[in-house]
Scaffold this motif. Sequence first.
Motif, PDB file in Angstrom:
ATOM      1  N   ASN A   1       0.824  -1.202   0.000  1.00 27.94           N
ATOM      2  CA  ASN A   1       0.000   0.000   0.000  1.00 27.94           C
ATOM      3  C   ASN A   1       0.864   1.260   0.000  1.00 27.94           C
ATOM      4  O   ASN A   1       0.353   2.367   0.151  1.00 27.94           O
ATOM      5  N   SER A   2       2.172   1.102  -0.163  1.00 24.58           N
ATOM      6  CA  SER A   2       3.062   2.262  -0.132  1.00 24.58           C
ATOM      7  C   SER A   2       2.833   3.133  -1.369  1.00 24.58           C
ATOM      8  O   SER A   2       2.287   2.676  -2.378  1.00 24.58           O
ATOM      9  N   PRO A   3       3.276   4.387  -1.336  1.00 21.93           N
ATOM     10  CA  PRO A   3       3.134   5.258  -2.517  1.00 21.93           C
ATOM     11  C   PRO A   3       3.875   4.743  -3.742  1.00 21.93           C
ATOM     12  O   PRO A   3       3.588   5.175  -4.859  1.00 21.93           O
ATOM     13  N   TYR A   4       4.800   3.818  -3.530  1.00 19.50           N
ATOM     14  CA  TYR A   4       5.544   3.262  -4.665  1.00 19.50           C
ATOM     15  C   TYR A   4       4.748   2.163  -5.367  1.00 19.50           C
ATOM     16  O   TYR A   4       5.072   1.785  -6.495  1.00 19.50           O
ATOM     17  N   ASN A   5       3.716   1.644  -4.702  1.00 18.88           N
ATOM     18  CA  ASN A   5       2.916   0.546  -5.255  1.00 18.88           C
ATOM     19  C   ASN A   5       1.480   0.933  -5.572  1.00 18.88           C
ATOM     20  O   ASN A   5       0.869   0.326  -6.446  1.00 18.88           O
ATOM     21  N   ILE A   6       0.944   1.910  -4.863  1.00 15.41           N
ATOM     22  CA  ILE A   6      -0.398   2.424  -5.159  1.00 15.41           C
ATOM     23  C   ILE A   6      -0.324   3.941  -5.168  1.00 15.41           C
ATOM     24  O   ILE A   6       0.059   4.555  -4.167  1.00 15.41           O
ATOM     25  N   ARG A   7      -0.671   4.536  -6.281  1.00 18.84           N
ATOM     26  CA  ARG A   7      -0.693   5.997  -6.348  1.00 18.84           C
ATOM     27  C   ARG A   7      -2.060   6.492  -5.901  1.00 18.84           C
ATOM     28  O   ARG A   7      -3.080   6.118  -6.466  1.00 18.84           O
ATOM     29  N   ARG A   8      -2.037   7.316  -4.889  1.00 19.89           N
ATOM     30  CA  ARG A   8      -3.271   7.912  -4.375  1.00 19.89           C
ATOM     31  C   ARG A   8      -3.261   9.435  -4.483  1.00 19.89           C
ATOM     32  O   ARG A   8      -4.300  10.065  -4.318  1.00 19.89           O
ATOM     33  N   THR A   9      -2.098  10.011  -4.741  1.00 19.95           N
ATOM     34  CA  THR A   9      -1.951  11.466  -4.754  1.00 19.95           C
ATOM     35  C   THR A   9      -1.347  11.924  -6.075  1.00 19.95           C
ATOM     36  O   THR A   9      -0.398  11.317  -6.578  1.00 19.95           O
ATOM     37  N   TYR A  10      -1.891  13.014  -6.619  1.00 18.51           N
ATOM     38  CA  TYR A  10      -1.420  13.579  -7.872  1.00 18.51           C
ATOM     39  C   TYR A  10      -1.068  15.051  -7.655  1.00 18.51           C
ATOM     40  O   TYR A  10      -1.664  15.728  -6.808  1.00 18.51           O
ATOM     41  N   TYR A  11      -0.138  15.527  -8.487  1.00 24.50           N
ATOM     42  CA  TYR A  11       0.248  16.936  -8.452  1.00 24.50           C
ATOM     43  C   TYR A  11       0.258  17.458  -9.885  1.00 24.50           C
ATOM     44  O   TYR A  11       0.708  16.769 -10.807  1.00 24.50           O
ATOM     45  N   TYR A  12      -0.236  18.667 -10.065  1.00 27.25           N
ATOM     46  CA  TYR A  12      -0.241  19.269 -11.400  1.00 27.25           C
ATOM     47  C   TYR A  12       1.194  19.348 -11.903  1.00 27.25           C
ATOM     48  O   TYR A  12       2.086  19.866 -11.225  1.00 27.25           O
ATOM     49  N   ASN A  13       1.417  18.821 -13.115  1.00 27.76           N
ATOM     50  CA  ASN A  13       2.791  18.717 -13.613  1.00 27.76           C
ATOM     51  C   ASN A  13       3.036  19.501 -14.896  1.00 27.76           C
ATOM     52  O   ASN A  13       4.089  19.355 -15.512  1.00 27.76           O
ATOM     53  N   ASP A  14       2.090  20.333 -15.302  1.00 26.90           N
ATOM     54  CA  ASP A  14       2.268  21.173 -16.490  1.00 26.90           C
ATOM     55  C   ASP A  14       2.797  22.529 -16.044  1.00 26.90           C
ATOM     56  O   ASP A  14       2.071  23.297 -15.390  1.00 26.90           O
ATOM     57  N   PRO A  15       4.045  22.862 -16.376  1.00 26.00           N
ATOM     58  CA  PRO A  15       4.623  24.138 -15.915  1.00 26.00           C
ATOM     59  C   PRO A  15       3.829  25.355 -16.372  1.00 26.00           C
ATOM     60  O   PRO A  15       3.911  26.416 -15.736  1.00 26.00           O
ATOM     61  N   ALA A  16       3.056  25.220 -17.442  1.00 23.66           N
ATOM     62  CA  ALA A  16       2.287  26.359 -17.942  1.00 23.66           C
ATOM     63  C   ALA A  16       0.967  26.555 -17.191  1.00 23.66           C
ATOM     64  O   ALA A  16       0.264  27.545 -17.422  1.00 23.66           O
TER      65      ALA A  16
END
Length: 527
Positions: free
Chosen positions: A349-364
């Motif tokens: 269940n670690s962040p390396y095995n299940i992604r639960r969080t996202y961050y905006y990654n478009d610099p524009a």
Amino acid sequence: MKKSSYIYGILLAGLVITGVTSCSKHFLDEELKSKYAPDNTLVDELGFEAASTGLQSIVRNDYGNTQGLLATFYVGTDMAITGQPNAVQAPYEDYRNLNPQTGSLSTVWNWNYRVINAANNIIINAGNPKATLTDQQRAFYKAEASFFRAYAYNQLSILFGGVPIIKEPVTVPRTDYTRASEAEVIDFIISDLTFAEANLPDPASVKKQGRINKFAASQLLAEALLRANKPVEAEAAAKRIIDSKFFSLITNRYGVKASLPGDPFADMFTYGNMRRSQGNTEAIWVIEQQYNIPGGASDFDQRRREWGPFYVNVQGMKVCDSLGGRGIGRIRPTNWWTYELYEKTDMRNSPYNIRRTYYYNDPAFAKYGQQVFPTGFDTIQNMYAHTTKWYEFQPQDIQGAQSYKDRIQMRLGETYLLMAEAQLLQGRNADAAASINVIRGRAKATPVQPAEATMDYLLDERARELTAEELRRLTLIRTKKLVDRVRKYNPKVAPTIADFNIHLPIPQSEIDVNKDAVLTQNDGYQK
């Protein structure tokens, strides 16, 4: 494997050239002097290697060429609902619409029988006394093909129940098939796998990297013996793998990202880490694929695309390597899987095995670097918690049209769970708990107590350990738990499922063309 594919191409080319240049009359006269066929190709080791390569190519391109087909093994189970809708998977979201005309049924049915027919060609011709093979080579090619034939019959008989048993190559159309009983098919599978296990090499002696070894047969045999209600024999088959000392659980960091943040479980599914030759000591059977190698990719593999959400539909999000590439969001895990299944401290269940969080990654984008808090429809297909096991990204293939990532088909983690299942069926709950705790120990999860070790707990543990690896529908049908667990854990689908949905309907197209015998339909699906 890649060399075999090359040889196969040369063989085909040579046969075509021979056929063209052998015409001695007018160039328009048809006088076929050569053809590619089993009776003139499966006569030596080169021919059998070509046939083996062809068989494994069919296996590799299983459910990836049709969008949504892979999702039918997860959507409508305890594990998943539909994210992005698709007509192929729609009947599994509402079982009232699952009927003999459902298109995916024929695709699954036909793929498995293609595997069976290709295997039968090898098995029959391995016994041809005119073939210039040693006795050891005859046994090997027959054993390898027997494994794949058993693999296909195992899928067919779990999904559909009893199916026609075909033991010889089909060279002309037939319209007189009848269904063997499910028990008869299981016995046939056990016979094939017993031979395969006895005649396939161990991992140290395989002819080429990626080829089947005897312990893949042992693993499938354990499952077949469980289906036959022979738990003592099933436990013994699983123990042969464990006791062989060829395999060990991954408990330490290794491979291409070992120096980066992560954990041992995630390392096992990292691109470049999945093969035994790359340090994966847990791998029993891996379908190997390779970028920029002719024939090194599946035609149109959907695993990453269907498991990964459609995050590029969200403003401010761009396709990137750290998110595994471009997903299309067909398989959305249920709330049970997302919120209830795992302990917070479970490595799986670690962040390396299940992604639960996202961050905006478009610099524009104005909110670049900030956390994404999805709303509305985003939570259905564009943003949701998901496994990272299928993460893969090739900048040259932004759309993700192909897959070059290896596929772990069998590994030691599942072996312990099959052994635990066999022990449960013998009433040995303490031993079953001990087997499960080998897996939970690796995950740093709380040990299960013998009183807690039930079939439902085991299925929970399989979901934790084998998400997106096992075809979940097969497991739930095999253990006769599909209907119960859908009703318990999938509230969207639960009102639509009936007891008879434990099996899929026989494709109506197969029944209609079978005019010289009765291919009976499964209960509940009659016209």
